[in-house]
Scaffold this motif. Structure first.
Motif, short mmCIF file in Angstrom:
data_model
loop_
_atom_site.label_atom_id
_atom_site.label_comp_id
_atom_site.label_asym_id
_atom_site.label_seq_id
_atom_site.Cartn_x
_atom_site.Cartn_y
_atom_site.Cartn_z
N ILE A 36 18.74 -14.63 66.55
CA ILE A 36 17.30 -14.84 66.59
C ILE A 36 16.95 -16.24 67.09
CG2 ILE A 36 15.17 -14.88 65.22
CD1 ILE A 36 16.42 -12.11 65.62
N PHE A 37 17.78 -17.22 66.74
CA PHE A 37 17.52 -18.61 67.14
C PHE A 37 18.70 -19.13 67.97
CE2 PHE A 37 15.76 -17.98 62.78
CZ PHE A 37 14.41 -17.97 63.11
N THR A 80 4.35 -21.17 60.94
CA THR A 80 5.57 -20.79 61.65
C THR A 80 6.36 -22.02 62.09
OG1 THR A 80 4.22 -20.57 63.66
CG2 THR A 80 4.74 -18.55 62.46
N GLU A 81 5.65 -23.09 62.45
CA GLU A 81 6.33 -24.33 62.84
C GLU A 81 7.03 -24.96 61.64
OE1 GLU A 81 5.16 -28.71 64.68
OE2 GLU A 81 3.92 -26.96 65.18
N TYR A 138 10.11 -23.02 60.82
CA TYR A 138 11.19 -23.32 61.76
C TYR A 138 11.88 -24.62 61.36
CZ TYR A 138 13.63 -23.86 66.23
OH TYR A 138 14.59 -24.01 67.20
N HIS A 183 11.07 -15.92 58.52
CA HIS A 183 10.85 -16.57 59.82
C HIS A 183 11.56 -15.80 60.94
CE1 HIS A 183 9.64 -19.51 62.63
NE2 HIS A 183 10.84 -20.03 62.81
N GLU A 191 9.15 -13.29 61.83
CA GLU A 191 8.08 -13.91 62.63
C GLU A 191 8.49 -14.05 64.08
OE1 GLU A 191 5.62 -16.71 59.50
OE2 GLU A 191 7.48 -17.54 60.32
N ARG A 192 9.73 -14.50 64.29
CA ARG A 192 10.19 -14.75 65.67
C ARG A 192 10.24 -13.44 66.48
NH1 ARG A 192 13.57 -18.34 68.76
NH2 ARG A 192 12.66 -20.03 67.51
N ASN A 249 6.41 -12.15 66.87
CA ASN A 249 5.38 -13.04 67.40
C ASN A 249 4.15 -13.09 66.51
OD1 ASN A 249 5.78 -14.75 69.53
ND2 ASN A 249 5.29 -13.25 71.10
#
Length: 396
Positions: free
Chosen positions: A134-135, A180-181, A184, A214, A217-218, A221
């Motif tokens: 995901i990241f 969301t920030e 992260y 999260h 969320e990613r 969106n």
């Protein structure tokens, strides 16, 4: 806060559903608690729907000296009995009502897990998806051993990640940044922290749930708050809910309380409660009648049915993944499970609210109690309230 405290214990009538059920998602309680007078406790509890529940709850409220208490039995998909007593705000003495919203803390973890199952069914993610899937931009920027943590690991408390990190720091209460920030930033910070437990072993982690949320969320969106509202509450017809301290959203809602200097004080600033960045770990507030709708849907899944997710997804969510040391219980995704699977439960502590839930799928019953305070007294009041509910419903 939403922090594990393995020192407290809880008794569920005949059910030893985790001596650490109440404590495993609880708070590190440091303030002095008010005096207890157990002579106030009800001697006879009567039977369900005899109209006496509020009187019994008032006795419990006075015995444990808490601002307000509410309790509910859900049976066969309906609110079987409900009562509330005490005050939204101990200063104004405005009484609570049965339709007020209560912060439910980590009881909301199962909602995050259910949301994950919805997105899995939509093909946006799988339970085996890893954090680095995901990241991918974090490869080389986080501890290598954490790259393979899966969504399932995070939701089943088997990631090995620590319980909490920096929840008291000002950065997590920064209202100038999107949630969301902030999530992260928290994700990167936690994934750069050494594991505290071997992967696959149970270890309660609130930040693990934040990372799971999260991830959702990613891939979508959307914020976790929007997702819970649309994909869980919206699908169930639930509308009376919010996030964080309910009294911050409306003066006509219960205020969370902290006991300091010999008095209860209503919470007036965010830094006294769990930060909203912790959303996926438990910032939902909701009315009891609406919570009954949620419990009823989950009970259906526990009984092998389906509704907003398939029966196969419910089986994934409700299957135990890790044994809890020195107990007869295990952890599924957002639920503690008695080893024989006869009961499921979870509890929540926000720093100013304390709640507990217990579900019996074979009897199609759910029990819930909440207090708008967070001290050593609160778990004792909840224990008594659930015991009264179960006795009134002939669960002994």
């Amino acid at each position: 806060m939403l922090i594990t405290n393995l020192q407290s214990s809880f008794k569920f009538a005949h059910l030893a559903l985790l001596t650490l059920l109440l404590s495993a998602c609880g708070s590190d309680i440091t303030q002095t608690s008010p005096l207890i007078d157990e002579t106030e406790l009800p001697k006879e509890v009567g039977i369900a729907q005899d109209g006496a529940l509020k009187q019994h709850l008032e006795s419990i409220r006075q015995a444990y000296n808490v601002p307000a208490i509410t309790a509910m039995t859900v049976k066969d998909g309906l609110v079987y009995e409900i009562a509330s007593t005490g005050y939204r705000d101990i200063q104004s003495l405005e009484p609570v009502s049965d339709n007020d919203r209560w912060a439910i803390g980590s009881v909301a973890k199962s909602m995050t897990a259910l949301l994950a199952a919805r997105l899995v069914e939509q093909g946006l993610i799988t339970f085996d998806t890893t954090v680095i899937d995901i990241f991918p931009e974090l490869k080389g920027q986080i501890r290598p051993e954490h790259e393979t943590i899966t969504l399932q690991n995070l939701l089943s408390m088997t990631s090995g990640l620590k319980k909490d990190i920096g929840a008291k720091n000002q950065q997590w209460y920064d209202n100038t940044k999107p949630l969301t920030e902030l999530r992260y930033e928290l994700t990167k910070e936690v994934l750069n922290t050494a594991a505290v437990k071997t992967r696959s072993e149970f270890w309660y982690s609130n930040v693990g749930y934040v990372i799971a949320g999260h991830m959702l969320e990613r891939v979508s969106n959307q914020t976790w708050e929007w997702l819970i509202g649309a994909e869980v509450f919206g699908q169930l017809g639930i509308t009376n809910y919010g996030f964080g301290e309910p009294s911050f959203e409306s003066a006509k809602q219960p205020k969370g309380h902290i006991y300091e200097n010999g008095h209860w004080h209503g919470v007036t600033e965010e830094k006294k409660v769990a930060p909203k960045v912790y959303g996926p770990a438990g910032t939902v507030n909701i009315s009891l009648p609406e919570l009954a709708v949620y419990f009823s849907s989950v009970l259906e899944g526990m009984q092998g049915g389906d509704n907003i997710v398939s029966k196969e997804s419910y089986k994934m969510l409700l299957s135990p993944y890790s044994k809890i040391q020195d107990s007869h219980s295990e952890y599924a995704m957002g639920w503690y499970v008695k080893s024989d699977k006869t009961a499921f439960g979870h509890d929540g502590f926000t720093g100013a609210f304390s709640v507990s839930s217990l579900l019996y799928p074979s009897q199609n019953n759910a029990y819930f109690a909440a207090v708008n305070g967070d001290t050593d007294n609160a778990p004792k009041a909840l224990s008594q309230a659930l015991e009264v509910l179960m006795k009134r419903n002939s669960i002994e």
